[in-house]
Design a protein around this motif. Structure first.
Motif, PDB file in Angstrom:
ATOM      1  N   LEU A  42      16.662  18.748  65.521  1.00 62.56           N
ATOM      2  CA  LEU A  42      16.123  19.958  66.170  1.00 62.56           C
ATOM      3  C   LEU A  42      17.334  21.121  66.396  1.00 62.56           C
ATOM      4  N   GLN A  43      18.334  20.450  66.686  1.00 64.07           N
ATOM      5  CA  GLN A  43      19.583  21.442  66.789  1.00 64.07           C
ATOM      6  C   GLN A  43      19.959  22.298  65.589  1.00 64.07           C
ATOM      7  N   GLN A  44      19.817  21.493  64.270  1.00 65.39           N
ATOM      8  CA  GLN A  44      20.101  22.055  62.943  1.00 65.39           C
ATOM      9  C   GLN A  44      18.963  23.343  62.767  1.00 65.39           C
ATOM     10  N   SER A  45      17.569  22.879  63.066  1.00 69.58           N
ATOM     11  CA  SER A  45      16.743  23.988  62.912  1.00 69.58           C
ATOM     12  C   SER A  45      16.960  25.178  63.946  1.00 69.58           C
ATOM     13  N   ALA A  46      17.329  24.906  64.980  1.00 72.73           N
ATOM     14  CA  ALA A  46      17.670  26.034  66.140  1.00 72.73           C
ATOM     15  C   ALA A  46      18.869  26.682  65.424  1.00 72.73           C
ATOM     16  N   LEU A  47      19.867  26.257  64.812  1.00 77.42           N
ATOM     17  CA  LEU A  47      21.035  27.110  64.223  1.00 77.42           C
ATOM     18  C   LEU A  47      20.621  27.780  63.041  1.00 77.42           C
ATOM     19  N   LEU A  48      19.723  27.263  62.358  1.00 76.67           N
ATOM     20  CA  LEU A  48      19.193  27.991  61.026  1.00 76.67           C
ATOM     21  C   LEU A  48      18.272  29.155  61.549  1.00 76.67           C
ATOM     22  N   ALA A  49      17.333  28.966  62.769  1.00 76.17           N
ATOM     23  CA  ALA A  49      16.795  30.364  63.178  1.00 76.17           C
ATOM     24  C   ALA A  49      17.544  31.189  63.694  1.00 76.17           C
ATOM     25  N   LEU A  50      18.615  30.975  64.358  1.00 78.28           N
ATOM     26  CA  LEU A  50      19.577  32.078  65.145  1.00 78.28           C
ATOM     27  C   LEU A  50      20.361  32.704  63.872  1.00 78.28           C
ATOM     28  N   SER A  51      20.551  31.950  62.677  1.00 80.15           N
ATOM     29  CA  SER A  51      21.125  32.776  61.571  1.00 80.15           C
ATOM     30  C   SER A  51      20.248  33.547  61.046  1.00 80.15           C
ATOM     31  N   ARG A  52      18.855  33.346  60.764  1.00 80.18           N
ATOM     32  CA  ARG A  52      17.991  34.455  60.280  1.00 80.18           C
ATOM     33  C   ARG A  52      17.658  35.125  61.181  1.00 80.18           C
ATOM     34  N   LEU A  53      17.648  35.127  62.535  1.00 78.08           N
ATOM     35  CA  LEU A  53      17.256  36.093  63.575  1.00 78.08           C
ATOM     36  C   LEU A  53      18.485  37.076  63.727  1.00 78.08           C
ATOM     37  N   LYS A  54      19.526  36.667  63.236  1.00 82.49           N
ATOM     38  CA  LYS A  54      20.852  37.619  63.417  1.00 82.49           C
ATOM     39  C   LYS A  54      20.935  38.605  62.218  1.00 82.49           C
ATOM     40  N   GLU A  55      20.112  38.371  61.262  1.00 83.24           N
ATOM     41  CA  GLU A  55      19.920  39.252  60.152  1.00 83.24           C
ATOM     42  C   GLU A  55      18.785  40.357  60.335  1.00 83.24           C
ATOM     43  N   ALA A  56      17.917  40.029  61.223  1.00 88.16           N
ATOM     44  CA  ALA A  56      16.637  40.761  61.621  1.00 88.16           C
ATOM     45  C   ALA A  56      17.305  42.186  62.175  1.00 88.16           C
ATOM     46  N   THR A  57      16.558  42.875  62.067  1.00 89.87           N
ATOM     47  CA  THR A  57      16.826  44.285  62.903  1.00 89.87           C
ATOM     48  C   THR A  57      15.806  44.968  63.873  1.00 89.87           C
ATOM     49  N   ASP A  58      14.358  44.280  63.909  1.00 87.66           N
ATOM     50  CA  ASP A  58      13.733  44.785  64.874  1.00 87.66           C
ATOM     51  C   ASP A  58      13.886  44.160  66.188  1.00 87.66           C
ATOM     52  N   GLU A  59      13.371  45.032  67.285  1.00 93.33           N
ATOM     53  CA  GLU A  59      13.789  44.455  68.541  1.00 93.33           C
ATOM     54  C   GLU A  59      13.096  43.225  69.062  1.00 93.33           C
ATOM     55  N   ASP A  60      11.866  43.049  68.515  1.00 96.54           N
ATOM     56  CA  ASP A  60      11.269  41.669  68.595  1.00 96.54           C
ATOM     57  C   ASP A  60      12.054  40.626  68.255  1.00 96.54           C
ATOM     58  N   ALA A  61      12.793  40.621  66.961  1.00 97.66           N
ATOM     59  CA  ALA A  61      13.805  39.592  66.713  1.00 97.66           C
ATOM     60  C   ALA A  61      15.076  39.490  67.424  1.00 97.66           C
ATOM     61  N   HIS A  62      15.331  40.599  67.985  1.00 96.40           N
ATOM     62  CA  HIS A  62      16.744  40.492  68.684  1.00 96.40           C
ATOM     63  C   HIS A  62      16.210  39.940  70.184  1.00 96.40           C
ATOM     64  N   LYS A  63      15.039  39.928  70.859  1.00 91.81           N
ATOM     65  CA  LYS A  63      14.549  39.293  71.861  1.00 91.81           C
ATOM     66  C   LYS A  63      14.384  37.830  71.692  1.00 91.81           C
ATOM     67  N   THR A  64      13.625  37.254  70.614  1.00 93.80           N
ATOM     68  CA  THR A  64      13.744  36.052  70.232  1.00 93.80           C
ATOM     69  C   THR A  64      15.050  35.559  69.893  1.00 93.80           C
ATOM     70  N   LEU A  65      15.807  36.286  69.388  1.00 95.66           N
ATOM     71  CA  LEU A  65      17.021  35.521  69.077  1.00 95.66           C
ATOM     72  C   LEU A  65      17.910  35.234  70.530  1.00 95.66           C
ATOM     73  N   GLN A  66      17.841  36.119  71.439  1.00 96.50           N
ATOM     74  CA  GLN A  66      18.285  35.900  72.641  1.00 96.50           C
ATOM     75  C   GLN A  66      17.564  34.516  73.595  1.00 96.50           C
ATOM     76  N   LYS A  67      16.370  34.404  73.324  1.00 96.25           N
ATOM     77  CA  LYS A  67      15.435  33.227  73.981  1.00 96.25           C
ATOM     78  C   LYS A  67      15.964  31.929  73.155  1.00 96.25           C
ATOM     79  N   VAL A  68      16.126  32.139  72.059  1.00 93.47           N
ATOM     80  CA  VAL A  68      16.717  30.817  71.058  1.00 93.47           C
ATOM     81  C   VAL A  68      18.046  30.303  71.411  1.00 93.47           C
TER      82      VAL A  68
END
Length: 85
Positions: A42-68
């Protein structure tokens, strides 16, 4: 749910992309401590999600990044150090 998150860390539950991952990270810490191999996955999946979210530019992705990030931080403090198997 873990299998779904492993396939796509930003899988959407009922609300927004990544909410399933966040729900798993916030699940019962005792259970995760009893299943450290799955916790590491699960931790590895979360780290992968963070990596993907850091590349996104929309505000919703930024909010999700912070929540993750917040959920992963709490997970790591509660579960302790993990290594992927």
């Amino acid at each position: 749910a873990l299998e779904r998150v492993q396939e796509n860390p930003l899988a959407e539950g009922d609300y927004y992309p990544g909410d399933l991952l966040i729900a798993l990270l916030r699940a019962d810490a005792k259970w995760w401590r009893e299943h450290l191999d799955l916790a590491a996955e699960l931790q590895q999946s979360a780290l992968l999600a963070l990596s993907r979210l850091k590349e996104a530019t929309d505000e919703d992705a930024h909010k999700t990044l912070q929540k993750v990030r917040d959920a992963l931080d709490r997970f790591q403090v509660t579960i302790g150090p993990l290594q992927a198997s």
